[in-house]
Design a protein around this motif. Structure first.
Motif, PDB file in Angstrom:
ATOM      1  N   HIS A 150       0.882  -1.157   0.000  1.00  0.00           N
ATOM      2  CA  HIS A 150       0.000   0.000   0.000  1.00  0.00           C
ATOM      3  C   HIS A 150       0.928   1.216   0.000  1.00  0.00           C
ATOM      4  O   HIS A 150       1.699   1.417   0.946  1.00  0.00           O
ATOM      5  CB  HIS A 150      -0.891   0.016   1.241  1.00  0.00           C
ATOM      6  CG  HIS A 150      -1.894  -1.096   1.273  1.00  0.00           C
ATOM      7  ND1 HIS A 150      -2.951  -1.125   2.153  1.00  0.00           N
ATOM      8  CD2 HIS A 150      -2.000  -2.224   0.524  1.00  0.00           C
ATOM      9  CE1 HIS A 150      -3.662  -2.216   1.955  1.00  0.00           C
ATOM     10  NE2 HIS A 150      -3.102  -2.909   0.976  1.00  0.00           N
ATOM     11  N   ARG A 151       0.866   2.018  -1.053  1.00  0.00           N
ATOM     12  CA  ARG A 151       1.867   3.080  -1.204  1.00  0.00           C
ATOM     13  C   ARG A 151       1.271   4.233  -2.004  1.00  0.00           C
ATOM     14  O   ARG A 151       0.235   4.098  -2.663  1.00  0.00           O
ATOM     15  CB  ARG A 151       3.108   2.554  -1.927  1.00  0.00           C
ATOM     16  CG  ARG A 151       2.857   2.193  -3.382  1.00  0.00           C
ATOM     17  CD  ARG A 151       3.963   1.362  -3.989  1.00  0.00           C
ATOM     18  NE  ARG A 151       3.804   1.202  -5.434  1.00  0.00           N
ATOM     19  CZ  ARG A 151       2.962   0.354  -6.009  1.00  0.00           C
ATOM     20  NH1 ARG A 151       2.191  -0.411  -5.275  1.00  0.00           N
ATOM     21  NH2 ARG A 151       2.890   0.283  -7.330  1.00  0.00           N
ATOM     22  N   PHE A 152       1.963   5.344  -1.951  1.00  0.00           N
ATOM     23  CA  PHE A 152       1.589   6.469  -2.813  1.00  0.00           C
ATOM     24  C   PHE A 152       2.815   7.313  -3.130  1.00  0.00           C
ATOM     25  O   PHE A 152       3.815   7.313  -2.397  1.00  0.00           O
ATOM     26  CB  PHE A 152       0.466   7.324  -2.199  1.00  0.00           C
ATOM     27  CG  PHE A 152       0.739   7.868  -0.825  1.00  0.00           C
ATOM     28  CD1 PHE A 152       1.404   9.084  -0.647  1.00  0.00           C
ATOM     29  CD2 PHE A 152       0.303   7.185   0.299  1.00  0.00           C
ATOM     30  CE1 PHE A 152       1.635   9.600   0.615  1.00  0.00           C
ATOM     31  CE2 PHE A 152       0.527   7.692   1.570  1.00  0.00           C
ATOM     32  CZ  PHE A 152       1.191   8.901   1.730  1.00  0.00           C
ATOM     33  N   THR A 204       5.453   4.287   1.734  1.00  0.00           N
ATOM     34  CA  THR A 204       4.918   2.922   1.795  1.00  0.00           C
ATOM     35  C   THR A 204       4.262   2.736   3.161  1.00  0.00           C
ATOM     36  O   THR A 204       4.900   2.913   4.200  1.00  0.00           O
ATOM     37  CB  THR A 204       6.027   1.881   1.594  1.00  0.00           C
ATOM     38  OG1 THR A 204       6.656   2.099   0.322  1.00  0.00           O
ATOM     39  CG2 THR A 204       5.452   0.466   1.626  1.00  0.00           C
ATOM     40  N   LEU A 205       2.984   2.413   3.147  1.00  0.00           N
ATOM     41  CA  LEU A 205       2.213   2.274   4.380  1.00  0.00           C
ATOM     42  C   LEU A 205       2.278   0.847   4.921  1.00  0.00           C
ATOM     43  O   LEU A 205       2.502  -0.111   4.166  1.00  0.00           O
ATOM     44  CB  LEU A 205       0.744   2.636   4.114  1.00  0.00           C
ATOM     45  CG  LEU A 205       0.488   4.070   3.618  1.00  0.00           C
ATOM     46  CD1 LEU A 205      -0.972   4.223   3.210  1.00  0.00           C
ATOM     47  CD2 LEU A 205       0.851   5.089   4.690  1.00  0.00           C
ATOM     48  N   SER A 206       2.087   0.722   6.219  1.00  0.00           N
ATOM     49  CA  SER A 206       2.035  -0.611   6.851  1.00  0.00           C
ATOM     50  C   SER A 206       0.730  -1.288   6.453  1.00  0.00           C
ATOM     51  O   SER A 206      -0.364  -0.769   6.725  1.00  0.00           O
ATOM     52  CB  SER A 206       2.112  -0.483   8.378  1.00  0.00           C
ATOM     53  OG  SER A 206       3.330   0.114   8.767  1.00  0.00           O
ATOM     54  N   LYS A 207       0.865  -2.410   5.790  1.00  0.00           N
ATOM     55  CA  LYS A 207      -0.292  -3.103   5.244  1.00  0.00           C
ATOM     56  C   LYS A 207      -1.198  -3.618   6.368  1.00  0.00           C
ATOM     57  O   LYS A 207      -0.731  -4.215   7.332  1.00  0.00           O
ATOM     58  CB  LYS A 207       0.194  -4.266   4.382  1.00  0.00           C
ATOM     59  CG  LYS A 207      -0.718  -4.640   3.245  1.00  0.00           C
ATOM     60  CD  LYS A 207       0.026  -5.595   2.316  1.00  0.00           C
ATOM     61  CE  LYS A 207      -0.832  -5.975   1.139  1.00  0.00           C
ATOM     62  NZ  LYS A 207      -0.103  -6.865   0.221  1.00  0.00           N
ATOM     63  N   LYS A 215      -6.874   9.521   4.283  1.00  0.00           N
ATOM     64  CA  LYS A 215      -6.684  10.704   5.123  1.00  0.00           C
ATOM     65  C   LYS A 215      -5.212  10.986   5.355  1.00  0.00           C
ATOM     66  O   LYS A 215      -4.764  12.145   5.292  1.00  0.00           O
ATOM     67  CB  LYS A 215      -7.397  10.508   6.464  1.00  0.00           C
ATOM     68  CG  LYS A 215      -7.491  11.782   7.308  1.00  0.00           C
ATOM     69  CD  LYS A 215      -8.438  11.604   8.471  1.00  0.00           C
ATOM     70  CE  LYS A 215      -8.661  12.922   9.205  1.00  0.00           C
ATOM     71  NZ  LYS A 215      -9.640  12.771  10.308  1.00  0.00           N
ATOM     72  N   VAL A 216      -4.426   9.932   5.609  1.00  0.00           N
ATOM     73  CA  VAL A 216      -2.981  10.109   5.790  1.00  0.00           C
ATOM     74  C   VAL A 216      -2.357  10.691   4.524  1.00  0.00           C
ATOM     75  O   VAL A 216      -1.560  11.648   4.576  1.00  0.00           O
ATOM     76  CB  VAL A 216      -2.306   8.770   6.154  1.00  0.00           C
ATOM     77  CG1 VAL A 216      -0.786   8.876   6.034  1.00  0.00           C
ATOM     78  CG2 VAL A 216      -2.679   8.354   7.570  1.00  0.00           C
ATOM     79  N   SER A 217      -2.702  10.133   3.369  1.00  0.00           N
ATOM     80  CA  SER A 217      -2.136  10.631   2.110  1.00  0.00           C
ATOM     81  C   SER A 217      -2.584  12.068   1.844  1.00  0.00           C
ATOM     82  O   SER A 217      -1.815  12.883   1.316  1.00  0.00           O
ATOM     83  CB  SER A 217      -2.525   9.719   0.942  1.00  0.00           C
ATOM     84  OG  SER A 217      -3.920   9.679   0.741  1.00  0.00           O
ATOM     85  N   SER A 218      -3.813  12.402   2.235  1.00  0.00           N
ATOM     86  CA  SER A 218      -4.304  13.776   2.055  1.00  0.00           C
ATOM     87  C   SER A 218      -3.533  14.752   2.942  1.00  0.00           C
ATOM     88  O   SER A 218      -3.189  15.862   2.518  1.00  0.00           O
ATOM     89  CB  SER A 218      -5.798  13.849   2.385  1.00  0.00           C
ATOM     90  OG  SER A 218      -6.560  13.070   1.489  1.00  0.00           O
ATOM     91  N   HIS A 219      -3.238  14.342   4.183  1.00  0.00           N
ATOM     92  CA  HIS A 219      -2.453  15.195   5.087  1.00  0.00           C
ATOM     93  C   HIS A 219      -1.065  15.471   4.505  1.00  0.00           C
ATOM     94  O   HIS A 219      -0.574  16.614   4.521  1.00  0.00           O
ATOM     95  CB  HIS A 219      -2.307  14.517   6.451  1.00  0.00           C
ATOM     96  CG  HIS A 219      -3.462  14.741   7.367  1.00  0.00           C
ATOM     97  ND1 HIS A 219      -3.919  13.788   8.243  1.00  0.00           N
ATOM     98  CD2 HIS A 219      -4.260  15.829   7.560  1.00  0.00           C
ATOM     99  CE1 HIS A 219      -4.946  14.264   8.932  1.00  0.00           C
ATOM    100  NE2 HIS A 219      -5.167  15.500   8.532  1.00  0.00           N
ATOM    101  N   VAL A 278       8.445   5.707   6.670  1.00  0.00           N
ATOM    102  CA  VAL A 278       9.260   6.892   6.386  1.00  0.00           C
ATOM    103  C   VAL A 278       8.961   7.405   4.983  1.00  0.00           C
ATOM    104  O   VAL A 278       8.838   6.626   4.035  1.00  0.00           O
ATOM    105  CB  VAL A 278      10.763   6.561   6.512  1.00  0.00           C
ATOM    106  CG1 VAL A 278      11.603   7.801   6.203  1.00  0.00           C
ATOM    107  CG2 VAL A 278      11.071   6.046   7.909  1.00  0.00           C
ATOM    108  N   SER A 279       8.845   8.716   4.873  1.00  0.00           N
ATOM    109  CA  SER A 279       8.644   9.346   3.572  1.00  0.00           C
ATOM    110  C   SER A 279       9.996   9.477   2.868  1.00  0.00           C
ATOM    111  O   SER A 279      10.922  10.102   3.376  1.00  0.00           O
ATOM    112  CB  SER A 279       8.010  10.721   3.755  1.00  0.00           C
ATOM    113  OG  SER A 279       7.909  11.395   2.524  1.00  0.00           O
ATOM    114  N   ASP A 280      10.118   8.866   1.705  1.00  0.00           N
ATOM    115  CA  ASP A 280      11.349   8.924   0.914  1.00  0.00           C
ATOM    116  C   ASP A 280      11.244  10.107  -0.050  1.00  0.00           C
ATOM    117  O   ASP A 280      10.490  10.051  -1.025  1.00  0.00           O
ATOM    118  CB  ASP A 280      11.535   7.618   0.150  1.00  0.00           C
ATOM    119  CG  ASP A 280      12.822   7.588  -0.658  1.00  0.00           C
ATOM    120  OD1 ASP A 280      13.687   8.464  -0.434  1.00  0.00           O
ATOM    121  OD2 ASP A 280      12.963   6.707  -1.529  1.00  0.00           O
ATOM    122  N   GLU A 281      11.979  11.170   0.229  1.00  0.00           N
ATOM    123  CA  GLU A 281      11.833  12.405  -0.524  1.00  0.00           C
ATOM    124  C   GLU A 281      13.081  12.736  -1.327  1.00  0.00           C
ATOM    125  O   GLU A 281      14.198  12.410  -0.938  1.00  0.00           O
ATOM    126  CB  GLU A 281      11.536  13.580   0.427  1.00  0.00           C
ATOM    127  CG  GLU A 281      10.298  13.401   1.272  1.00  0.00           C
ATOM    128  CD  GLU A 281      10.079  14.563   2.228  1.00  0.00           C
ATOM    129  OE1 GLU A 281      10.849  15.552   2.132  1.00  0.00           O
ATOM    130  OE2 GLU A 281       9.156  14.491   3.056  1.00  0.00           O
TER     131      GLU A 281
END
Length: 385
Positions: free
Chosen positions: A114-116, A132-135, A145-149, A174-177
């Protein structure tokens, strides 16, 4: 983040001068409601598009992406959104393109993560993030909501609005930026290569053009810029009324090599010296300029008007000429025509036969309001250039 916190960030975004286009697919849907529910949304949001189906995404990108949910796709979406924002924005406003593509929890179990991926593009910056979110940790609504934030924070950062808040990610998420900064030379190279539509140098000051309905554009090589050019645009602006007057140089020429970055910067200096706004674009043809500057009034000489309606320049096909120029007409563009020396005689619009279907596109600038017989070519010759 609390509703009050979200609202405060959105109010800050709407108070900034930045105008944005958002392309979102597969998540972050709540940000649309957040942005539009707070007064002032029209200051910021130019357009929001949700290419949710595969075919919709293919049509948006004009290609089949190697992966629909990927960093590359988010970058491509952000660049397309940026160029779209350039077309739709108020003249002179900073613009932002936003791309988001996600693969979140759905009605069926997913084999992959689950990722964005999200990306923001401004004139001088490209920012990309992958999360990458914890499945199995959240419901679809919670992942959205998390992705919108996180997307809201990215938009705030691009608008230079302070936004420090808990995104809702766990320690393992962790957000990989990554970020790329562009200087003026790199931005102009992107323009020459056709990646971005145009760059505005808003040198004109002291005039509020926020309510301007259209651009008044005087296109040319301006090698050099002279008083005749300045007078012609001034007269055109007096005819059009509430509009944003600017000069435009195409970095790409129809029958010559493109301008170099140094040549562009040298010509831009002329406009800075006289305090006039100039646009550098990537389109040499008026029918293409009409696409990236819809609703504009193009200021041209009578000699250019004659060439515009001459089938010779459309492979000798009269119907092709009509079709292309009627396409320009549909974008809301018009042509303001000033008199010019043609074959040794001063000619105005009324001296030429314009096809009936196109006559309301062409507006004559009276000779008593504008007549200058010198040209840039004449000046170069006089200077021995």
């Amino acid at each position: 983040m609390s509703e009050a916190g979200v609202r405060a960030v959105v109010e800050g975004i709407h108070s900034s001068p930045t105008q944005a286009v958002l392309f979102l697919s597969g998540g972050a849907s709540q940000i649309i409601g957040w942005l539009l529910s707070v007064p002032g949304a029209s200051n910021t949001v130019l357009e929001t598009v949700v290419p949710y189906s595969r075919m919709s995404m293919i049509q948006l990108l004009s290609k089949i992406p190697s992966k629909f949910c990927s960093q590359d796709t988010a970058e491509d979406m952000a660049l397309l959104a940026y160029n779209r924002a350039l077309k739709l924005s108020t003249p002179g406003s900073p613009v932002l393109g936003v791309g988001f593509t996600g693969s979140l929890a759905s009605s069926r179990p997913k084999l992959g993560d689950h990722r964005f991926h999200l990306s923001t593009r401004t004139a001088d910056r490209l920012w990309v993030s992958t999360v990458t979110l914890s499945k199995g940790l959240r419901t679809r609504d919670e992942e959205d909501k998390v992705s919108s934030h996180i997307l809201l924070k990215a938009i705030a950062n691009a608008c230079r609005v302070p936004a420090t808040f808990d995104s809702g990610l766990t320690e393992s998420e962790v957000s990989d930026e990554c970020e790329k900064q562009f200087d003026e030379d790199q931005e102009l190279e992107q323009l020459i290569n056709g990646q971005i539509y145009f760059k505005i140098y808003p040198f004109a000051s002291g005039t509020d053009m926020s309510s301007a309905e259209r651009k008044i554009i005087l296109s040319g090589s301006f090698n050099p810029l002279h008083d005749g050019h300045l007078k012609l645009l001034e007269v055109a602006a007096s005819i059009c009324g509430d509009a944003y007057p600017c000069f435009e140089i195409s970095a790409v020429n129809a029958d010559k090599p493109p301008l170099t970055v140094s040549q562009i910067k040298d010509r831009v200096k002329q406009f800075k010296k006289v305090g006039k706004t100039v646009i550098i674009s990537s389109q040499p043809y008026f029918y293409k300029k009409a696409e990236i500057f819809p609703g504009s009034a193009f200021v041209i000489g009578a000699d250019t008007a004659v060439r515009l309606v001459n089938p010779k320049y459309y492979d000798g096909d009269y119907k092709k000429m009509l079709e292309i120029l009627i396409g320009c007409k549909k974008t809301g563009c018009i042509f303001l025509v000033g008199g010019r020396n043609v074959d040794g005689a001063f000619k105005v619009l009324e001296d030429f036969d314009i096809p009936e279907e196109l006559r309301d596109m062409f507006i004559s600038i009276p000779e008593d309001k504008f007549r200058v017989d010198i040209s840039s070519t004449d000046l170069r010759k006089s200077f021995g250039m």
